[in-house]
Design a protein around this motif. Structure first.
Motif, mmCIF file in Angstrom:
data_model
loop_
_atom_site.group_PDB
_atom_site.id
_atom_site.type_symbol
_atom_site.label_atom_id
_atom_site.label_comp_id
_atom_site.label_asym_id
_atom_site.label_seq_id
_atom_site.Cartn_x
_atom_site.Cartn_y
_atom_site.Cartn_z
ATOM 1 N N PRO A 65 -11.982 8.088 -10.507
ATOM 2 C CA PRO A 65 -10.547 8.011 -10.817
ATOM 3 C C PRO A 65 -9.960 9.293 -11.362
ATOM 4 O O PRO A 65 -8.741 9.423 -11.455
ATOM 5 C CB PRO A 65 -10.472 6.885 -11.857
ATOM 6 C CG PRO A 65 -11.840 6.812 -12.442
ATOM 7 C CD PRO A 65 -12.779 7.188 -11.346
ATOM 8 N N GLY A 66 -10.778 10.283 -11.711
ATOM 9 C CA GLY A 66 -10.253 11.531 -12.242
ATOM 10 C C GLY A 66 -9.735 12.478 -11.181
ATOM 11 O O GLY A 66 -9.106 13.492 -11.518
ATOM 12 N N ALA A 67 -9.952 12.149 -9.892
ATOM 13 C CA ALA A 67 -9.483 13.030 -8.815
ATOM 14 C C ALA A 67 -7.963 13.092 -8.831
ATOM 15 O O ALA A 67 -7.290 12.086 -9.035
ATOM 16 C CB ALA A 67 -9.984 12.526 -7.470
ATOM 17 N N SER A 116 3.518 2.054 -4.287
ATOM 18 C CA SER A 116 3.505 0.870 -3.432
ATOM 19 C C SER A 116 3.082 -0.351 -4.241
ATOM 20 O O SER A 116 2.986 -0.313 -5.466
ATOM 21 C CB SER A 116 2.541 1.085 -2.265
ATOM 22 O OG SER A 116 1.200 0.910 -2.707
ATOM 23 N N GLN A 117 2.772 -1.437 -3.534
ATOM 24 C CA GLN A 117 2.272 -2.647 -4.187
ATOM 25 C C GLN A 117 0.754 -2.738 -4.124
ATOM 26 O O GLN A 117 0.184 -3.728 -4.592
ATOM 27 C CB GLN A 117 2.891 -3.888 -3.539
ATOM 28 C CG GLN A 117 4.360 -4.075 -3.849
ATOM 29 C CD GLN A 117 4.966 -5.241 -3.107
ATOM 30 O OE1 GLN A 117 5.608 -5.065 -2.085
ATOM 31 N NE2 GLN A 117 4.762 -6.449 -3.594
ATOM 32 N N SER A 118 0.099 -1.750 -3.550
ATOM 33 C CA SER A 118 -1.359 -1.751 -3.493
ATOM 34 C C SER A 118 -1.913 -1.047 -4.720
ATOM 35 O O SER A 118 -1.410 0.011 -5.117
ATOM 36 C CB SER A 118 -1.844 -1.039 -2.227
ATOM 37 O OG SER A 118 -1.560 -1.813 -1.080
ATOM 38 N N PRO A 119 -2.956 -1.585 -5.328
ATOM 39 C CA PRO A 119 -3.536 -0.920 -6.504
ATOM 40 C C PRO A 119 -4.289 0.345 -6.116
ATOM 41 O O PRO A 119 -4.644 0.545 -4.950
ATOM 42 C CB PRO A 119 -4.494 -1.980 -7.060
ATOM 43 C CG PRO A 119 -4.864 -2.805 -5.866
ATOM 44 C CD PRO A 119 -3.641 -2.845 -4.999
ATOM 45 N N GLN A 120 -4.509 1.196 -7.095
ATOM 46 C CA GLN A 120 -5.278 2.420 -6.865
ATOM 47 C C GLN A 120 -6.732 2.152 -7.247
ATOM 48 O O GLN A 120 -7.250 2.634 -8.254
ATOM 49 C CB GLN A 120 -4.673 3.578 -7.630
ATOM 50 C CG GLN A 120 -3.295 3.973 -7.094
ATOM 51 C CD GLN A 120 -2.720 5.204 -7.766
ATOM 52 O OE1 GLN A 120 -2.381 5.164 -8.938
ATOM 53 N NE2 GLN A 120 -2.620 6.291 -7.020
ATOM 54 N N THR A 121 -7.379 1.355 -6.403
ATOM 55 C CA THR A 121 -8.765 0.950 -6.622
ATOM 56 C C THR A 121 -9.561 1.169 -5.342
ATOM 57 O O THR A 121 -8.996 1.337 -4.247
ATOM 58 C CB THR A 121 -8.862 -0.538 -6.991
ATOM 59 O OG1 THR A 121 -8.378 -1.322 -5.878
ATOM 60 C CG2 THR A 121 -8.050 -0.863 -8.239
ATOM 61 N N CYS A 122 -10.885 1.102 -5.467
ATOM 62 C CA CYS A 122 -11.741 1.254 -4.292
ATOM 63 C C CYS A 122 -11.587 0.078 -3.335
ATOM 64 O O CYS A 122 -11.752 0.239 -2.121
ATOM 65 C CB CYS A 122 -13.192 1.410 -4.721
ATOM 66 S SG CYS A 122 -13.521 3.002 -5.533
ATOM 67 N N ALA A 123 -11.268 -1.102 -3.845
ATOM 68 C CA ALA A 123 -11.023 -2.239 -2.953
ATOM 69 C C ALA A 123 -9.808 -1.976 -2.077
ATOM 70 O O ALA A 123 -9.821 -2.272 -0.868
ATOM 71 C CB ALA A 123 -10.833 -3.513 -3.765
#
Length: 253
Positions: A65-67, A116-123
């Motif tokens: 997540p630090g990128a 957007s409505q998408s989370p910033q996660t690997c999923a």
């Protein structure tokens, strides 16, 4: 059929679509053939794009997540010889799958879709990567002369992912508020609400009429949303001007 694809299913389908992409490359008479849906690219260009993109996202996921931006692709360049290219593509897909499995679905990850409505996660990365691979697999199949519709479970998730990730925004809609419904023949529908607060997507759960609507199979919807088919290939209802305004809109974020 699952309402929303779980992380293991996303990884399985990325692998399946990546295999289908390689099959199209293997079957193509000529890697210099133009891709009708990406006319600026040859099949080799498309393969290079897909492989480099998966390697870049693998590196981005691995960085954590630090990128602050998407990482550069790692590894050798795409080889021109077909068998070597197929091996390189298989390795590219495996790098992405390994990185996603190692990180897990809940780990944070840099993405370009922060508003957007998408989370910033690997999923969420896995979900969108499935659509990248699936749509480009169709592109490759078309160029190779063996086009196939997207599998229904991929297409249903793809239509929703596009509306949540690529359309949803907090940038104000500069016109009269409007609603647009997208109906998949497989039994799922989404409503895009356009207002001064931006564009937000929800599942349709009632019969409240919208200002405009589009209906087709989930695969048809994905092809239109990604610009692979014309809007008029869908069954349209309501005010056609809303679709014209939506197509011309360029949100600021």
């Amino acid at each position: 059929m699952e309402e929303t694809l779980e992380f293991p299913a996303l990884l399985r389908l990325i692998d399946e679509r990546s295999t289908a992409f390689r099959a199209a490359i293997a079957a193509a008479p000529d890697l210099d053939a133009q891709v009708p849906t990406c006319p600026e690219w040859t099949l080799f260009d498309l393969a290079q794009h897909l492989g480099e993109g998966r390697r870049a996202w693998a590196a981005t996921v691995a960085e954590g997540p630090g990128a602050s931006a998407r990482s550069a692709p790692e590894g050798p360049a795409a080889p021109r010889e077909r068998e070597a290219l197929l091996d390189w593509l298989a390795a590219s897909a495996q790098h992405l799958l390994d990185a996603l499995r190692e990180a897990g679905p809940d780990r944070g990850c840099w993405t370009w879709w922060g508003a957007s409505q998408s989370p910033q996660t690997c999923a969420a990365v896995a979900r969108h990567q499935l659509q990248e691979v699936a749509v480009h697999t169709y592109d490759a199949q078309l160029a190779a002369g063996v086009p196939q519709p997207l599998p229904a479970e991929v297409a249903l998730d793809g239509a929703e992912d596009f509306l949540l990730t690529c359309v949803a925004t907090t940038s104000p809609w500069p016109h009269k508020p409007a609603t647009v419904d997208f109906h998949a023949a497989e039994g799922r529908s989404w409503r895009l609400s356009l207002s001064a607060e931006g564009a937000r997507t929800t599942r349709v759960t009632d019969a409240t009429p919208s200002d405009a609507s589009a209906r087709g199979t989930a695969a048809d919807l994905v092809m239109v949303l990604y610009g692979r088919a014309a809007l008029h290939s869908l069954e349209l209802d309501g005010d056609p001007h809303v679709f014209a305004l939506l197509a011309a809109w360029e949100p600021e974020d």
